[in-house]
Design a protein around this motif. Structure first.
Motif, PDB file in Angstrom:
ATOM      1  N   LEU A   1       3.853   8.166   9.970  1.00  0.00           N
ATOM      2  CA  LEU A   1       3.352   9.058   8.924  1.00  0.00           C
ATOM      3  C   LEU A   1       4.431   9.374   7.899  1.00  0.00           C
ATOM      4  CD1 LEU A   1       1.117  11.603  10.895  1.00  0.00           C
ATOM      5  CD2 LEU A   1       0.349   9.863   9.265  1.00  0.00           C
ATOM      6  N   ARG A   2       5.665   9.502   8.351  1.00  0.00           N
ATOM      7  CA  ARG A   2       6.760   9.729   7.409  1.00  0.00           C
ATOM      8  C   ARG A   2       6.896   8.536   6.463  1.00  0.00           C
ATOM      9  NH1 ARG A   2      10.079  13.682   7.706  1.00  0.00           N
ATOM     10  NH2 ARG A   2       9.729  14.035   9.950  1.00  0.00           N
ATOM     11  N   ASP A   3       6.689   7.333   6.985  1.00  0.00           N
ATOM     12  CA  ASP A   3       6.739   6.131   6.147  1.00  0.00           C
ATOM     13  C   ASP A   3       5.576   6.120   5.151  1.00  0.00           C
ATOM     14  OD1 ASP A   3       7.797   3.400   5.496  1.00  0.00           O
ATOM     15  OD2 ASP A   3       5.817   2.800   6.245  1.00  0.00           O
ATOM     16  N   VAL A   4       4.389   6.527   5.608  1.00  0.00           N
ATOM     17  CA  VAL A   4       3.225   6.600   4.723  1.00  0.00           C
ATOM     18  C   VAL A   4       3.485   7.586   3.582  1.00  0.00           C
ATOM     19  CG1 VAL A   4       0.836   7.416   4.575  1.00  0.00           C
ATOM     20  CG2 VAL A   4       1.512   5.883   6.420  1.00  0.00           C
ATOM     21  N   LEU A   5       4.063   8.727   3.891  1.00  0.00           N
ATOM     22  CA  LEU A   5       4.359   9.719   2.860  1.00  0.00           C
ATOM     23  C   LEU A   5       5.377   9.177   1.861  1.00  0.00           C
ATOM     24  CD1 LEU A   5       3.570  12.572   2.027  1.00  0.00           C
ATOM     25  CD2 LEU A   5       5.436  13.448   3.440  1.00  0.00           C
ATOM     26  N   GLY A   6       6.340   8.397   2.350  1.00  0.00           N
ATOM     27  CA  GLY A   6       7.308   7.768   1.454  1.00  0.00           C
ATOM     28  C   GLY A   6       6.641   6.761   0.530  1.00  0.00           C
ATOM     29  N   GLN A   7       5.692   5.967   1.059  1.00  0.00           N
ATOM     30  CA  GLN A   7       4.962   5.012   0.224  1.00  0.00           C
ATOM     31  C   GLN A   7       4.157   5.740  -0.853  1.00  0.00           C
ATOM     32  OE1 GLN A   7       2.847   1.765   2.445  1.00  0.00           O
ATOM     33  NE2 GLN A   7       3.701   2.785   4.248  1.00  0.00           N
ATOM     34  N   TRP A   8       3.531   6.842  -0.464  1.00  0.00           N
ATOM     35  CA  TRP A   8       2.749   7.611  -1.419  1.00  0.00           C
ATOM     36  C   TRP A   8       3.629   8.149  -2.545  1.00  0.00           C
ATOM     37  CZ3 TRP A   8      -1.856   8.688  -3.284  1.00  0.00           C
ATOM     38  CH2 TRP A   8      -2.036   9.861  -4.028  1.00  0.00           C
ATOM     39  N   ARG A   9       4.790   8.648  -2.207  1.00  0.00           N
ATOM     40  CA  ARG A   9       5.687   9.192  -3.235  1.00  0.00           C
ATOM     41  C   ARG A   9       6.132   8.093  -4.192  1.00  0.00           C
ATOM     42  NH1 ARG A   9       7.946  13.169   0.887  1.00  0.00           N
ATOM     43  NH2 ARG A   9       7.326  15.208   0.039  1.00  0.00           N
ATOM     44  N   ASN A  10       6.415   6.918  -3.673  1.00  0.00           N
ATOM     45  CA  ASN A  10       6.785   5.797  -4.542  1.00  0.00           C
ATOM     46  C   ASN A  10       5.654   5.438  -5.493  1.00  0.00           C
ATOM     47  OD1 ASN A  10       9.318   5.561  -3.370  1.00  0.00           O
ATOM     48  ND2 ASN A  10       8.659   4.016  -1.886  1.00  0.00           N
ATOM     49  N   TYR A  11       4.437   5.533  -4.999  1.00  0.00           N
ATOM     50  CA  TYR A  11       3.275   5.224  -5.831  1.00  0.00           C
ATOM     51  C   TYR A  11       3.098   6.275  -6.929  1.00  0.00           C
ATOM     52  CZ  TYR A  11      -1.660   5.170  -7.192  1.00  0.00           C
ATOM     53  OH  TYR A  11      -2.817   5.163  -7.914  1.00  0.00           O
ATOM     54  N   THR A  12       3.261   7.540  -6.578  1.00  0.00           N
ATOM     55  CA  THR A  12       2.996   8.607  -7.548  1.00  0.00           C
ATOM     56  C   THR A  12       4.043   8.683  -8.651  1.00  0.00           C
ATOM     57  OG1 THR A  12       4.093  10.229  -6.105  1.00  0.00           O
ATOM     58  CG2 THR A  12       1.699  10.009  -5.903  1.00  0.00           C
ATOM     59  N   VAL A  13       5.251   8.164  -8.414  1.00  0.00           N
ATOM     60  CA  VAL A  13       6.273   8.219  -9.470  1.00  0.00           C
ATOM     61  C   VAL A  13       6.155   7.046 -10.438  1.00  0.00           C
ATOM     62  CG1 VAL A  13       7.894   9.523  -8.049  1.00  0.00           C
ATOM     63  CG2 VAL A  13       8.009   7.009  -8.061  1.00  0.00           C
ATOM     64  N   MET A  14       5.261   6.103 -10.147  1.00  0.00           N
ATOM     65  CA  MET A  14       5.070   4.989 -11.071  1.00  0.00           C
ATOM     66  C   MET A  14       4.460   5.494 -12.378  1.00  0.00           C
ATOM     67  SD  MET A  14       3.524   2.025  -8.549  1.00  0.00           S
ATOM     68  CE  MET A  14       3.243   0.927  -9.955  1.00  0.00           C
ATOM     69  N   ALA A  15       4.878   4.921 -13.456  1.00  0.00           N
ATOM     70  CA  ALA A  15       4.331   5.293 -14.763  1.00  0.00           C
ATOM     71  C   ALA A  15       2.860   4.890 -14.838  1.00  0.00           C
ATOM     72  CB  ALA A  15       5.114   4.614 -15.875  1.00  0.00           C
ATOM     73  N   PRO A  16       2.006   5.701 -15.497  1.00  0.00           N
ATOM     74  CA  PRO A  16       0.586   5.348 -15.625  1.00  0.00           C
ATOM     75  C   PRO A  16       0.365   3.971 -16.225  1.00  0.00           C
ATOM     76  CG  PRO A  16       0.954   7.615 -16.327  1.00  0.00           C
ATOM     77  CD  PRO A  16       2.308   7.004 -16.074  1.00  0.00           C
ATOM     78  N   ALA A  17       1.201   3.594 -17.203  1.00  0.00           N
ATOM     79  CA  ALA A  17       1.041   2.275 -17.819  1.00  0.00           C
ATOM     80  C   ALA A  17       1.279   1.171 -16.803  1.00  0.00           C
ATOM     81  CB  ALA A  17       2.015   2.144 -18.996  1.00  0.00           C
ATOM     82  N   GLU A  18       2.220   1.390 -15.895  1.00  0.00           N
ATOM     83  CA  GLU A  18       2.516   0.388 -14.878  1.00  0.00           C
ATOM     84  C   GLU A  18       1.343   0.255 -13.901  1.00  0.00           C
ATOM     85  OE1 GLU A  18       6.049  -0.623 -11.603  1.00  0.00           O
ATOM     86  OE2 GLU A  18       6.137   1.191 -12.853  1.00  0.00           O
ATOM     87  N   LYS A  19       0.738   1.377 -13.580  1.00  0.00           N
ATOM     88  CA  LYS A  19      -0.428   1.330 -12.689  1.00  0.00           C
ATOM     89  C   LYS A  19      -1.598   0.616 -13.361  1.00  0.00           C
ATOM     90  CE  LYS A  19       0.678   5.670 -10.295  1.00  0.00           C
ATOM     91  NZ  LYS A  19       0.253   7.073 -10.044  1.00  0.00           N
ATOM     92  N   MET A  20      -1.814   0.899 -14.656  1.00  0.00           N
ATOM     93  CA  MET A  20      -2.908   0.253 -15.382  1.00  0.00           C
ATOM     94  C   MET A  20      -2.688  -1.242 -15.491  1.00  0.00           C
ATOM     95  SD  MET A  20      -5.221   2.464 -16.184  1.00  0.00           S
ATOM     96  CE  MET A  20      -6.094   1.584 -17.487  1.00  0.00           C
ATOM     97  N   LYS A  21      -1.450  -1.633 -15.700  1.00  0.00           N
ATOM     98  CA  LYS A  21      -1.132  -3.057 -15.799  1.00  0.00           C
ATOM     99  C   LYS A  21      -1.406  -3.766 -14.479  1.00  0.00           C
ATOM    100  CE  LYS A  21       2.670  -6.188 -16.993  1.00  0.00           C
ATOM    101  NZ  LYS A  21       4.101  -6.277 -17.395  1.00  0.00           N
ATOM    102  N   ALA A  22      -1.035  -3.121 -13.381  1.00  0.00           N
ATOM    103  CA  ALA A  22      -1.282  -3.709 -12.062  1.00  0.00           C
ATOM    104  C   ALA A  22      -2.780  -3.795 -11.787  1.00  0.00           C
ATOM    105  CB  ALA A  22      -0.590  -2.875 -10.991  1.00  0.00           C
ATOM    106  N   LYS A  23      -3.520  -2.763 -12.188  1.00  0.00           N
ATOM    107  CA  LYS A  23      -4.966  -2.766 -11.972  1.00  0.00           C
ATOM    108  C   LYS A  23      -5.627  -3.871 -12.785  1.00  0.00           C
ATOM    109  CE  LYS A  23      -9.019   0.254 -12.190  1.00  0.00           C
ATOM    110  NZ  LYS A  23      -9.513   1.626 -12.523  1.00  0.00           N
TER     111      LYS A  23
END
Length: 365
Positions: free
Chosen positions: A322-344
């Motif tokens: 679960l600690r690893d899952v929380l770390g993955q989530w934090r990495n995801y949330t700090v991504m710039a919105p433009a980067e997320k849109m590009k990946a999508k």
């Protein structure tokens, strides 16, 4: 008398005859009403068929037993509940509540999630032992110590799945939830080994009497063939859902040595099937949003509401993954919105890594 006689004499023969018949009928009716009113009749349910009468009596006895327990709960719930009288509930023992364990990770996820930290104001942490209560009070506002009369078993250790202490813990939890419903509060129960990321209430239908997460989701929210996981489930406060929990608890005698989740799966058609007299409306929550280690292959961080460390034995394993899952989530949330849109746009999803220590063998690398 003379006045009445004068009135009678003024009637013609036919009118007088009708008047006498009306007077006699009225007198007889009034006499019968007075006689019937003086009798002592048995209660209505005593005149019902005996099977229904027995079921109603059992329900009354069970509800009275539950109402006599859980001192102080009725006073605490109004302080915790939302405006629509909903309470979020989790339960912990000393092992789960101590520093560096599951309760800390659980609370941390509300601050890491997307604008959900206010839900902590509506979270009731039920402590199964006095030490858990002390730990809870150091980090959380609303803690409730389970009365010691509820069980003589030591529930403070990190009980292995399906041990006697574990089974006792989950059934005690269900009894408290029944009391919450009786007091007129809906609840969302969440195991403490679940991380929250987004608002789950947005995905619970207003029609649902109960909404539950799944170990295995069939793809249809109304399909009773899904395998429920009652580590995360919502129940709306109604008379029917109070009766549902009473029957659920009573079914323990029919399936000894089983925990409440397995028994709910065994009786779900009795509670919610087409032939059920209760006709509970159950919504099965999509594992794509309400994920767990049992069924990770459909999970995407862009849609996730929760992640449950199910299919995982051992608290150290749960805490680690679960600690690893929380770390993955934090990495995801700090991504710039433009980067997320590009990946999508490129068709790339943000999937969780396979747990290092938990999960079934087919989920391992």
């Amino acid at each position: 008398f003379i006045f009445v006689l004068k009135i009678i004499m003024e009637f013609h023969d036919g009118s007088l005859h009708r008047f006498v018949k009306f007077w006699i009928a009225t007198t007889i009716t009034l006499f019968l009403v007075l006689v019937l009113a003086s009798q002592r009749w048995p209660p209505l349910d005593a005149m019902m068929p005996s099977p229904w009468r027995a079921t109603k009596q059992n329900s009354r006895n069970s509800n009275e037993d539950v109402q006599s327990n859980f001192a102080g709960l009725a006073e605490l719930l109004p302080m915790v509940a939302t405006d629509d009288r909903t309470v979020i509930i989790t339960s912990v023992n000393e092992a789960f509540a101590r520093s560096g364990s599951l309760l800390g990770l659980f609370r941390e996820s509300f601050f890491a999630g997307e604008k959900i930290d206010h839900f902590l104001n509506h979270l009731l942490v039920v402590a199964m032992d006095p030490m858990a209560y002390r730990h809870c009070r150091t980090v959380h506002r609303f803690c409730y110590l389970l009365p010691t009369t509820k069980t003589s078993m030591d529930l403070s250790s990190a009980s292995d799945f399906m041990s006697d202490a574990y089974v006792e813990l989950v059934w005690t939890k269900l009894e408290l939830q029944q009391r919450v419903l009786q007091l007129g509060y809906s609840f969302l129960f969440t195991d403490v080994d679940i991380l929250w990321f987004r608002d789950p209430f947005r995905h619970i239908g207003v029609h649902a009497d109960m909404a539950t997460s799944c170990d295995v989701f069939s793809g249809d929210a109304d399909d009773l063939s899904s395998w429920p996981n009652t580590g995360f489930y919502y129940v709306k406060a109604t008379n029917r859902t109070v009766e549902m929990l009473r029957r659920w608890r009573a079914a323990r005698r029919r399936f000894p040595r089983n925990h409440e989740q397995t028994i709910f799966n065994n009786i779900k058609h009795e509670l919610a099937g087409a032939g059920s007299d209760l006709r509970i409306r159950v919504q099965f929550l999509d594992t794509a949003r309400f994920g767990g280690f049992c069924q990770l292959f459909r999970n995407d961080m862009a849609r996730a509401c929760t992640m449950h460390a199910n299919c995982c034995i051992g608290m150290a394993n749960k805490v680690s993954d679960l600690r690893d899952v929380l770390g993955q989530w934090r990495n995801y949330t700090v991504m710039a919105p433009a980067e997320k849109m590009k990946a999508k746009a490129a068709g790339r999803s943000f999937e969780w890594r396979v747990p290092a220590k938990c999960g079934t063998p087919d989920k391992r690398p």
